[in-house]
Design a protein around this motif. Structure first.
Motif, PDB file in Angstrom:
ATOM      1  N   GLU A   1      59.311  -1.707 102.132  1.00 56.51           N
ATOM      2  CA  GLU A   1      59.641  -0.689 101.990  1.00 56.51           C
ATOM      3  C   GLU A   1      57.678  -1.140 102.980  1.00 56.51           C
ATOM      4  O   GLU A   1      57.483   0.105 103.545  1.00 56.51           O
ATOM      5  CB  GLU A   1      58.628  -0.398 100.978  1.00 56.51           C
ATOM      6  N   ASN A  60      57.749  -5.499  97.151  1.00 55.35           N
ATOM      7  CA  ASN A  60      57.977  -4.182  98.235  1.00 55.35           C
ATOM      8  C   ASN A  60      58.255  -4.741  99.418  1.00 55.35           C
ATOM      9  O   ASN A  60      57.568  -3.560 100.248  1.00 55.35           O
ATOM     10  CB  ASN A  60      57.221  -2.692  97.581  1.00 55.35           C
ATOM     11  N   ALA A  98      58.778   0.906 106.138  1.00 58.34           N
ATOM     12  CA  ALA A  98      57.306   1.475 106.523  1.00 58.34           C
ATOM     13  C   ALA A  98      57.102   1.774 108.131  1.00 58.34           C
ATOM     14  O   ALA A  98      56.798   2.757 108.817  1.00 58.34           O
ATOM     15  CB  ALA A  98      56.377   1.471 105.663  1.00 58.34           C
TER      16      ALA A  98
END
Length: 119
Positions: A102, A99, A106
């Motif tokens: 992300e 991921n 993030a």
């Protein structure tokens, strides 16, 4: 070679042979390793390998430099390092597991909002 041009060449190469879910992340503000990170998926080890090879070949044809490639043996995740851009070509399951969107997104969202609370 200009990062914008290099990015266009890599994305076009991925699209040429049906790379899926192509994502371009601007990571220049997060790392000094590269300016753009491109992530794409291939349906099989053979397609992952073909996508990475095609990106490498198209960048070289345009006069760009390839610093290295990693992961060619297993072909579940191949990284193509072209200096200012890094291309990750992954099996969908591997991409889901790690991921990267992300992970890098993030960090961007966290920095774009409020600072960490005092501990």
């Amino acid at each position: 070679m200009d990062t914008k041009k290099l990015t266009k060449i890599a994305v076009a190469a991925l699209e040429d042979i049906k790379g899926k879910d192509i994502t371009v992340l601007d990571v220049a503000h997060l790392t000094s390793l590269c300016e753009k990170m491109i992530i794409a998926s291939g349906d099989s080890n053979r397609q992952v390998r073909a996508l990475a090879d095609h990106v490498r070949d198209k960048i070289k044809e345009a006069g760009g430099d390839i610093i290295g490639m990693e992961g060619e043996d297993g072909a579940e995740w191949i990284l193509v390092d072209a200096g200012d851009i890094v291309v990750h070509v992954m099996h969908p399951v591997t991409r889901l597991h790690y991921n990267l969107e992300e992970l890098w997104g993030a960090t961007t969202r966290m920095r774009a909002t409020e600072p960490h609370p005092a501990r």
